[in-house]
Design a protein around this motif. Structure first.
Motif, PDB file in Angstrom:
ATOM      1  N   ALA A 106       0.896  -1.117  -0.225  1.00  0.00           N
ATOM      2  CA  ALA A 106      -0.080  -0.075  -0.068  1.00  0.00           C
ATOM      3  C   ALA A 106       0.957   1.277   0.028  1.00  0.00           C
ATOM      4  CB  ALA A 106      -1.101  -0.001   1.193  1.00  0.00           C
ATOM      5  N   VAL A 107       1.006   1.937  -1.286  1.00  0.00           N
ATOM      6  CA  VAL A 107       1.791   3.038  -1.394  1.00  0.00           C
ATOM      7  C   VAL A 107       0.856   4.491  -1.321  1.00  0.00           C
ATOM      8  CG1 VAL A 107       3.683   4.032  -2.515  1.00  0.00           C
ATOM      9  CG2 VAL A 107       3.624   1.444  -2.110  1.00  0.00           C
ATOM     10  N   PRO A 108       1.035   5.333  -0.755  1.00  0.00           N
ATOM     11  CA  PRO A 108       0.351   6.659  -1.208  1.00  0.00           C
ATOM     12  C   PRO A 108       0.544   7.133  -2.545  1.00  0.00           C
ATOM     13  CG  PRO A 108       2.308   7.122   0.542  1.00  0.00           C
ATOM     14  CD  PRO A 108       2.442   5.345  -0.111  1.00  0.00           C
ATOM     15  N   GLU A 109      -0.144   8.001  -2.932  1.00  0.00           N
ATOM     16  CA  GLU A 109      -0.174   8.623  -4.030  1.00  0.00           C
ATOM     17  C   GLU A 109       1.021   9.600  -4.261  1.00  0.00           C
ATOM     18  OE1 GLU A 109      -1.562   9.383  -8.143  1.00  0.00           O
ATOM     19  OE2 GLU A 109      -2.156   8.065  -6.558  1.00  0.00           O
ATOM     20  N   SER A 110       1.395  10.054  -3.162  1.00  0.00           N
ATOM     21  CA  SER A 110       2.640  10.999  -3.326  1.00  0.00           C
ATOM     22  C   SER A 110       3.984  10.101  -3.880  1.00  0.00           C
ATOM     23  CB  SER A 110       2.829  11.565  -1.796  1.00  0.00           C
ATOM     24  OG  SER A 110       3.081  10.593  -0.957  1.00  0.00           O
ATOM     25  N   THR A 111       4.066   8.923  -3.638  1.00  0.00           N
ATOM     26  CA  THR A 111       5.259   8.282  -4.281  1.00  0.00           C
ATOM     27  C   THR A 111       4.731   7.502  -5.356  1.00  0.00           C
ATOM     28  OG1 THR A 111       4.750   6.649  -2.489  1.00  0.00           O
ATOM     29  CG2 THR A 111       6.424   8.329  -2.079  1.00  0.00           C
ATOM     30  N   ARG A 112       3.845   7.678  -6.206  1.00  0.00           N
ATOM     31  CA  ARG A 112       3.471   7.165  -7.325  1.00  0.00           C
ATOM     32  C   ARG A 112       4.070   6.399  -8.060  1.00  0.00           C
ATOM     33  NH1 ARG A 112      -1.257   9.406 -11.578  1.00  0.00           N
ATOM     34  NH2 ARG A 112      -1.431   7.533 -12.984  1.00  0.00           N
ATOM     35  N   ALA A 113       5.355   7.413  -8.477  1.00  0.00           N
ATOM     36  CA  ALA A 113       6.200   6.564  -9.322  1.00  0.00           C
ATOM     37  C   ALA A 113       6.838   5.398  -8.939  1.00  0.00           C
ATOM     38  CB  ALA A 113       7.189   7.747  -9.537  1.00  0.00           C
ATOM     39  N   ALA A 114       7.080   5.353  -7.605  1.00  0.00           N
ATOM     40  CA  ALA A 114       7.970   4.161  -6.884  1.00  0.00           C
ATOM     41  C   ALA A 114       6.720   2.842  -6.756  1.00  0.00           C
ATOM     42  CB  ALA A 114       8.645   4.659  -5.628  1.00  0.00           C
ATOM     43  N   ARG A 115       5.766   3.382  -6.622  1.00  0.00           N
ATOM     44  CA  ARG A 115       4.585   2.383  -6.541  1.00  0.00           C
ATOM     45  C   ARG A 115       4.454   1.719  -8.021  1.00  0.00           C
ATOM     46  NH1 ARG A 115      -1.178   4.848  -6.216  1.00  0.00           N
ATOM     47  NH2 ARG A 115      -0.647   5.201  -8.450  1.00  0.00           N
ATOM     48  N   ASP A 116       4.612   2.419  -8.873  1.00  0.00           N
ATOM     49  CA  ASP A 116       4.287   1.965 -10.107  1.00  0.00           C
ATOM     50  C   ASP A 116       5.562   1.156 -10.553  1.00  0.00           C
ATOM     51  OD1 ASP A 116       1.862   3.275 -10.606  1.00  0.00           O
ATOM     52  OD2 ASP A 116       2.772   4.957 -11.846  1.00  0.00           O
ATOM     53  N   SER A 117       6.696   1.591 -10.240  1.00  0.00           N
ATOM     54  CA  SER A 117       8.022   0.855 -10.592  1.00  0.00           C
ATOM     55  C   SER A 117       7.966  -0.580  -9.698  1.00  0.00           C
ATOM     56  CB  SER A 117       9.237   1.346  -9.985  1.00  0.00           C
ATOM     57  OG  SER A 117      10.394   0.541 -10.198  1.00  0.00           O
ATOM     58  N   LEU A 118       7.338  -0.612  -8.450  1.00  0.00           N
ATOM     59  CA  LEU A 118       7.244  -1.959  -7.863  1.00  0.00           C
ATOM     60  C   LEU A 118       6.201  -2.853  -8.554  1.00  0.00           C
ATOM     61  CD1 LEU A 118       7.935  -3.679  -5.357  1.00  0.00           C
ATOM     62  CD2 LEU A 118       6.098  -2.585  -4.013  1.00  0.00           C
ATOM     63  N   ARG A 119       5.307  -2.280  -8.980  1.00  0.00           N
ATOM     64  CA  ARG A 119       4.231  -3.086  -9.590  1.00  0.00           C
ATOM     65  C   ARG A 119       4.701  -3.629 -11.035  1.00  0.00           C
ATOM     66  NH1 ARG A 119       0.423   0.834 -12.041  1.00  0.00           N
ATOM     67  NH2 ARG A 119       2.151   0.851 -13.648  1.00  0.00           N
ATOM     68  N   ASP A 120       5.347  -2.788 -11.819  1.00  0.00           N
ATOM     69  CA  ASP A 120       6.105  -3.043 -13.063  1.00  0.00           C
ATOM     70  C   ASP A 120       7.094  -4.484 -12.485  1.00  0.00           C
ATOM     71  OD1 ASP A 120       4.541  -1.378 -14.320  1.00  0.00           O
ATOM     72  OD2 ASP A 120       6.102   0.144 -14.489  1.00  0.00           O
ATOM     73  N   ALA A 121       7.733  -4.394 -11.507  1.00  0.00           N
ATOM     74  CA  ALA A 121       8.886  -5.430 -11.202  1.00  0.00           C
ATOM     75  C   ALA A 121       7.850  -6.557 -10.911  1.00  0.00           C
ATOM     76  CB  ALA A 121       9.531  -4.961  -9.979  1.00  0.00           C
ATOM     77  N   LEU A 122       6.943  -6.451 -10.285  1.00  0.00           N
ATOM     78  CA  LEU A 122       6.124  -7.944  -9.919  1.00  0.00           C
ATOM     79  C   LEU A 122       5.497  -8.383 -11.285  1.00  0.00           C
ATOM     80  CD1 LEU A 122       4.435  -6.296  -6.751  1.00  0.00           C
ATOM     81  CD2 LEU A 122       5.636  -8.672  -6.952  1.00  0.00           C
ATOM     82  N   THR A 123       4.721  -7.533 -12.053  1.00  0.00           N
ATOM     83  CA  THR A 123       4.396  -8.228 -13.379  1.00  0.00           C
ATOM     84  C   THR A 123       5.451  -8.530 -14.147  1.00  0.00           C
ATOM     85  OG1 THR A 123       4.229  -5.835 -14.124  1.00  0.00           O
ATOM     86  CG2 THR A 123       1.998  -6.621 -13.110  1.00  0.00           C
ATOM     87  N   GLY A 124       6.765  -7.831 -14.478  1.00  0.00           N
ATOM     88  CA  GLY A 124       7.681  -8.407 -15.209  1.00  0.00           C
ATOM     89  C   GLY A 124       7.999  -9.559 -14.552  1.00  0.00           C
ATOM     90  N   LEU A 125       8.183  -9.942 -13.541  1.00  0.00           N
ATOM     91  CA  LEU A 125       8.640 -11.286 -13.099  1.00  0.00           C
ATOM     92  C   LEU A 125       7.476 -12.341 -13.052  1.00  0.00           C
ATOM     93  CD1 LEU A 125      10.938  -9.973 -10.119  1.00  0.00           C
ATOM     94  CD2 LEU A 125      11.826 -11.231 -12.292  1.00  0.00           C
ATOM     95  N   GLY A 126       6.261 -11.958 -13.561  1.00  0.00           N
ATOM     96  CA  GLY A 126       5.481 -13.026 -13.731  1.00  0.00           C
ATOM     97  C   GLY A 126       4.314 -13.149 -12.772  1.00  0.00           C
ATOM     98  N   ALA A 127       4.157 -12.138 -11.785  1.00  0.00           N
ATOM     99  CA  ALA A 127       3.450 -12.178 -10.799  1.00  0.00           C
ATOM    100  C   ALA A 127       1.945 -11.648 -11.409  1.00  0.00           C
ATOM    101  CB  ALA A 127       3.613 -11.442  -9.609  1.00  0.00           C
ATOM    102  N   ALA A 128       0.877 -12.299 -11.007  1.00  0.00           N
ATOM    103  CA  ALA A 128      -0.335 -11.712 -11.345  1.00  0.00           C
ATOM    104  C   ALA A 128      -1.140 -10.993 -10.442  1.00  0.00           C
ATOM    105  CB  ALA A 128      -1.195 -12.921 -11.906  1.00  0.00           C
ATOM    106  N   PRO A 129      -1.982  -9.727 -10.826  1.00  0.00           N
ATOM    107  CA  PRO A 129      -2.554  -9.301  -9.961  1.00  0.00           C
ATOM    108  C   PRO A 129      -4.010  -9.976  -9.450  1.00  0.00           C
ATOM    109  CG  PRO A 129      -3.217  -8.273 -12.023  1.00  0.00           C
ATOM    110  CD  PRO A 129      -1.890  -9.400 -11.977  1.00  0.00           C
TER     111      PRO A 129
END
Length: 275
Positions: A106-129
């Motif tokens: 759970a990452v606040p909107e104020s650090t949206r770029a970091a949140r998106d990077s973490l999400r991209d890392a997860l999906t890039g490694l094959g994790a599914a939402p």
């Protein structure tokens, strides 16, 4: 073949000494359905961006690789570690231990770029939402995700857990979960295209062989990059990914044997990845 980016062709033809022969570039690009104008504009952009320097003009030009910064070249070969893991799975050397690995944040909107990077890392490694901020995979990617979260200063926001008991919307059978969480038909279709290309003989001639190699590299990346590399225990059998990767390995061996000793480093890179 026409969907292959022109700059990928340029990078694919870089030799071990860092050069690209203009005559070879134009000939291979033409076989891939590209016009001379496309190639000229691409070379101009690459030089402007500082990726290459150029000596001479047109087909007599020699390009020399200059850009070494991250992201300077398209991904010609998926991460070697994951390619080797895929082939080990195909040979039955990476059996699934039955654990699902879940990651929540759970990452606040104020650090949206970091949140998106973490999400991209997860999906890039094959994790599914699964739902908002919750991702799951059968593969033990925890070390990669924790390291990435630390780099983003998000360690405190990340929760990791492993379980043998996973139910999503009432679905708990592992194979049914895989069908529900990942677009297996789309992934299989990409591998079908890779296999068809890998099993198609290259046209005679050095340029045709290089054009086939570039197309094969593009198809291999297009199939592998979105593949979550699920364990065989969770996939329909026979799985198109395994048969396509086997066909690709055989095709690379044929193309590499036919290529000249001064051929592009692409053959060495794939040779190392498939070793």
């Amino acid at each position: 073949m026409s969907a292959i980016p022109t700059r990928m062709v340029v990078h694919a033809l870089v030799r071990e000494d860092g050069t690209v022969a203009g005559e070879e570039l134009y000939e291979v690009a033409a076989l891939l359905g590209m016009t001379d104008q496309q190639v000229r504009l691409c070379v101009k952009r690459l030089v402007t961006e500082g990726r290459f320097t150029v000596e001479g003009r047109g087909r007599r030009a020699v390009l020399r690789l200059a850009g070494t910064e991250p992201g300077a070249a398209p991904a010609l070969v998926p991460e070697v570690e994951f390619v080797r893991h895929a082939y080990r799975q195909d040979r039955g050397l990476e059996p699934w231990d039955g654990f699902w690995h879940a990651f929540a944040f759970a990452v606040p909107e104020s650090t949206r770029a970091a949140r998106d990077s973490l999400r991209d890392a997860l999906t890039g490694l094959g994790a599914a939402p699964v739902q908002g901020g919750l991702y799951v995979t059968p593969n033990a990617i925890g070390p990669y995700i924790r390291a990435h979260a630390a780099d983003l200063d998000l360690s405190e926001a990340l929760t990791c857990l492993s379980t043998r008991d996973l139910s999503v919307g009432g679905t708990c059978d592992p194979r049914a979960l895989a069908e529900r969480l990942w677009p297996l038909p789309e992934i299989a279709e990409r591998y079908g295209e890779l296999r068809a290309l890998a099993e198609r003989p290259a046209e005679p001639g050095p340029a045709a062989g290089l054009a086939h190699a570039v197309a094969l590299a593009a198809a291999f990346s297009a199939a592998m990059l979105p593949d979550p590399l699920l364990p065989p225990e969770l996939l329909p059998q026979p799985w198109p990914g395994a048969t396509a990767r086997a066909a690709a390995s055989e095709a690379w061996a044929r193309l590499g044997a036919a290529a000249s000793a001064e051929g592009p480093r692409l053959f060495r890179l794939y040779g190392e990845a498939l070793a």
